[in-house]
Design a protein around this motif. Structure first.
Motif, short mmCIF file in Angstrom:
data_model
loop_
_atom_site.label_atom_id
_atom_site.label_comp_id
_atom_site.label_asym_id
_atom_site.label_seq_id
_atom_site.Cartn_x
_atom_site.Cartn_y
_atom_site.Cartn_z
N GLY A 4 0.79 -1.23 0.00
CA GLY A 4 0.00 0.00 0.00
C GLY A 4 0.81 1.27 0.00
O GLY A 4 0.26 2.37 -0.08
N THR A 5 2.15 1.14 0.07
CA THR A 5 3.03 2.31 0.08
C THR A 5 3.63 2.51 -1.31
O THR A 5 4.13 1.55 -1.91
N PRO A 6 3.59 3.72 -1.85
CA PRO A 6 4.17 3.95 -3.18
C PRO A 6 5.67 3.70 -3.21
O PRO A 6 6.39 4.03 -2.26
N GLY A 7 6.10 3.09 -4.28
CA GLY A 7 7.53 2.84 -4.48
C GLY A 7 7.77 2.56 -5.95
O GLY A 7 6.83 2.37 -6.73
N GLU A 8 9.04 2.52 -6.33
CA GLU A 8 9.36 2.24 -7.73
C GLU A 8 9.13 0.76 -8.02
O GLU A 8 9.60 -0.11 -7.29
N ILE A 9 8.38 0.48 -9.08
CA ILE A 9 8.11 -0.91 -9.44
C ILE A 9 9.39 -1.54 -9.99
O ILE A 9 10.05 -0.98 -10.86
N ASP B 211 8.71 3.55 -12.92
CA ASP B 211 7.30 3.83 -12.65
C ASP B 211 7.04 3.67 -11.16
O ASP B 211 7.49 2.72 -10.53
N ILE B 212 6.29 4.60 -10.60
CA ILE B 212 5.92 4.53 -9.18
C ILE B 212 4.56 3.85 -9.07
O ILE B 212 3.60 4.24 -9.73
N GLY B 213 4.50 2.82 -8.24
CA GLY B 213 3.25 2.08 -8.09
C GLY B 213 3.02 1.67 -6.65
O GLY B 213 3.88 1.88 -5.78
N VAL B 214 1.86 1.10 -6.42
CA VAL B 214 1.55 0.51 -5.12
C VAL B 214 1.01 -0.89 -5.35
O VAL B 214 0.35 -1.16 -6.36
N MET B 215 1.30 -1.78 -4.44
CA MET B 215 0.74 -3.12 -4.48
C MET B 215 -0.24 -3.26 -3.32
O MET B 215 0.08 -2.89 -2.18
N ASP B 216 -1.43 -3.79 -3.61
CA ASP B 216 -2.38 -4.00 -2.52
C ASP B 216 -2.18 -5.39 -1.92
O ASP B 216 -1.31 -6.17 -2.36
#
Length: 578
Positions: free
Chosen positions: A418-423, A455-460
């Motif tokens: 749930g925290t943004p980070g670089e994929i 790319d900056i993403g979040v994983m649920d």
């Protein structure tokens, strides 16, 4: 030419892969990337297994697998007869026409490395790619021969094979060529006296011996040019095993939908995306070859009436596209004249699919758009929504088989769910590196084998990923990467420009568009001058849609341009100063 690369580290346990629970029944967690030693082995198996099936449909004519086998073998023999050493780079610069897959198969079968080239490139862009790749030969369609003529003396290219749209269409071909050349006037004048015509090369190849080289998994198959994470166009080195893995991953992922195709129907895919783009190259051409499918080649997807006219002639099951094409088709008055009801997989990639487009597509076709994610550096597919889903998730889905993804911070540490980070991505489809750029390669690869995407993403908690921003200043125009640095470097060389900056702005048609902000050195410099200059030096999707003049650019105390401050509302026109 072979690249020694360590095998990816052992996969983590399923407990660390929450996305596996989202896999449809029958989709494996891992694929066997060692199934084929090379793409050549994959193609030759299909040439034999599906010999009498149609492999491609183009302008109303079909070619069987056996015919593509014969044509590509002849062209491979011709290429070998040129004396090029094994591992030499051969460029292909064509739209979606039958000569494209024939040339690709020939180059690989001859033991060479394919260099995919955008046929809409300007002479400047083409020169860079040919010089950087070291390509010694090029297969090009005559529509773009004038571009090659302008830069050829500055490149290492020694052999030019010149195709015409109607080359392989028999008697109809003469008519097609006449229309292309004289009615539509799509072939600007050119002089390439050293060029050998495509059909002449085939005829010579048929009289020559073909020697099948021993090609292994670690040999380079393709140099796929991309801006990577900077903006300098560079070649992603895709090995045979990288592409084989992605073909098998894509096949496994689509299998639940493909199983619903009636046994009496040959799996058929629409190829409207350009084959020089890695998405169509892998998911259309190579996956179609692996599954014994038929590929409908669409030479110009912008000609929507022609696209819809072609689709009315076919029963088709798979349609990879970008959001802009889905949207354009939906808004065309002839959309419902096509029978979309046999469609099993509509793959959305290259750019974000808009929820409104996905909703309308499902309503009109009965087939949901399945959004995925990938990059040239990952051959390209890395994540996708399940093909069995009936609702639009607004995410890029979950990692496909044999693929690990995580979100990391600047130090490479994994961030919490749930925290943004670089994929970051690890898997057998990840490139070997950038062509002759070890420092760039080191910059994007982590010590444990993950590729940093930028790319900056979040994983649920379910393992679904969503892109929320980009670490880099890349602009995404209709699925194509546009790098501000390149545009700025080009425009800054123009007389009358003091400095400039390029940024991306929202665009309802292309997702994003290029905005160029210019500080004038010469008050006589106009928007028209800049547009004319850009048209000569940048391919269409890179050209600025909006041009704004300012007296100065916003900068940090150390002089770095603040691009983010240029994306907002235009300032009043600047009063130019000498």
């Amino acid at each position: 030419m072979s690249v020694t690369q360590p095998q990816p580290p052992r996969a983590v346990s399923s407990a660390d892969k929450p996305w596996l629970a989202a896999y449809p029944e029958g989709v494996p967690a891992e694929i066997d990337a060692s199934l084929y030693p090379s793409l050549v082995a994959l193609m030759e198996e299909s040439f034999a297994k599906y010999a009498q099936r149609p492999a491609y449909s183009f302008l109303g004519k079909e070619w069987t697998y056996a015919q593509v086998d014969e044509l590509s073998r002849a062209l491979a023999a011709y290429l070998q007869g040129l004396g090029l050493p094994r591992g030499e780079r051969v460029a292909v610069m064509m739209p979606n026409c039958i000569q494209y897959p024939v040339a690709v198969a020939a180059i690989l079968r001859a033991g060479y490395v394919l260099v995919n080239v955008n046929p809409l490139y300007t002479a400047r862009e083409l020169e860079h790619q040919l010089k950087d790749s070291g390509a010694r030969a090029i297969v090009i369609i005559e529509n773009f021969a004038h571009t090659l003529q302008q830069c050829l003396p500055n490149t290492p290219v020694q052999h030019v094979i010149l195709a015409a749209m109607g080359d392989l269409l028999g008697l109809k071909g003469a008519v097609v060529n006449a229309v292309v050349r004289h009615v539509k006037k799509l072939v600007p004048p050119f002089e390439l006296p050293q060029a050998v015509r495509f059909n002449a090369a085939l005829a010579q190849g048929r009289r020559s011996a073909y020697h099948r080289p021993n090609i292994g998994p670690n040999d380079i198959a393709v140099l796929q040019y991309t801006g990577g994470t900077t903006g300098v166009s560079k070649g992603a080195v895709l090995l045979h095993r990288n592409l084989i893995a992605n073909v098998l991953q894509s096949e496994a992922w689509e299998a639940p939908a493909r199983r619903t195709i009636p046994a009496s129907e040959q799996p058929t895919a629409v190829c409207a995306l350009p084959l020089y783009h890695i998405f169509a190259f892998t998911v259309n051409m190579m996956l179609g070859m692996r599954t014994g499918g038929k590929t409908i080649l669409i030479p110009n997807p912008r000609d929507l009436p022609a696209v819809l006219k072609e689709l009315r002639q076919h029963t088709f099951h798979t349609f990879p596209a970008v959001n802009t094409l889905f949207n354009a088709l939906l808004n065309h008055p002839e959309f419902d004249t096509v029978n979309w009801r046999n469609l099993r997989v509509a793959l959305g990639g290259g750019m974000a699919v808009q929820a409104a487009v996905a909703k309308r597509w499902l309503e009109r076709t009965g087939c949901p758009i399945c959004e995925g994610y990938g990059l040239s550096e990952t051959s390209p597919s890395a994540a996708c929504n399940p093909v069995t889903a009936k609702t639009f998730s607004g995410t890029i889905g979950v990692p496909i088989p044999s693929t690990e993804m995580k979100c990391i911070d600047d130090e490479g540490r994994e961030v919490p769910v749930g925290t943004p980070g670089e994929i970051a991505i690890r898997g057998p489809q990840v490139m070997a590196g950038y062509w002759q750029r070890p420092e760039e390669t080191a910059r994007v690869m982590t010590a444990d084998g993950f590729f940093r995407t930028g790319d900056i993403g979040v994983m649920d908690e379910r393992g679904y990923f969503k892109i929320v921003d980009r670490k880099k200043d890349m602009i995404l125009v209709s699925g194509f990467n546009v790098y501000p640095n390149e545009i700025e470097d080009v425009v800054a060389q123009m007389e009358g420009v003091l400095e400039c900056a390029a940024v991306g702005i929202p665009d309802e048609h292309s997702g994003e568009a290029v905005k160029l902000v210019v500080v004038r050195k010469d008050p006589a410099l106009t928007e028209a001058h800049i547009r004319e200059y850009c048209a000569a030096n940048l391919t269409g999707y890179k050209r600025p849609k909006v041009i704004e003049f300012r007296t100065e650019l916003p900068k940090t105390p150390v002089g770095k341009i603040l691009r983010r401050e240029l994306r907002g509302t235009p300032q009043p026109p600047a009063t130019p100063t000498a």
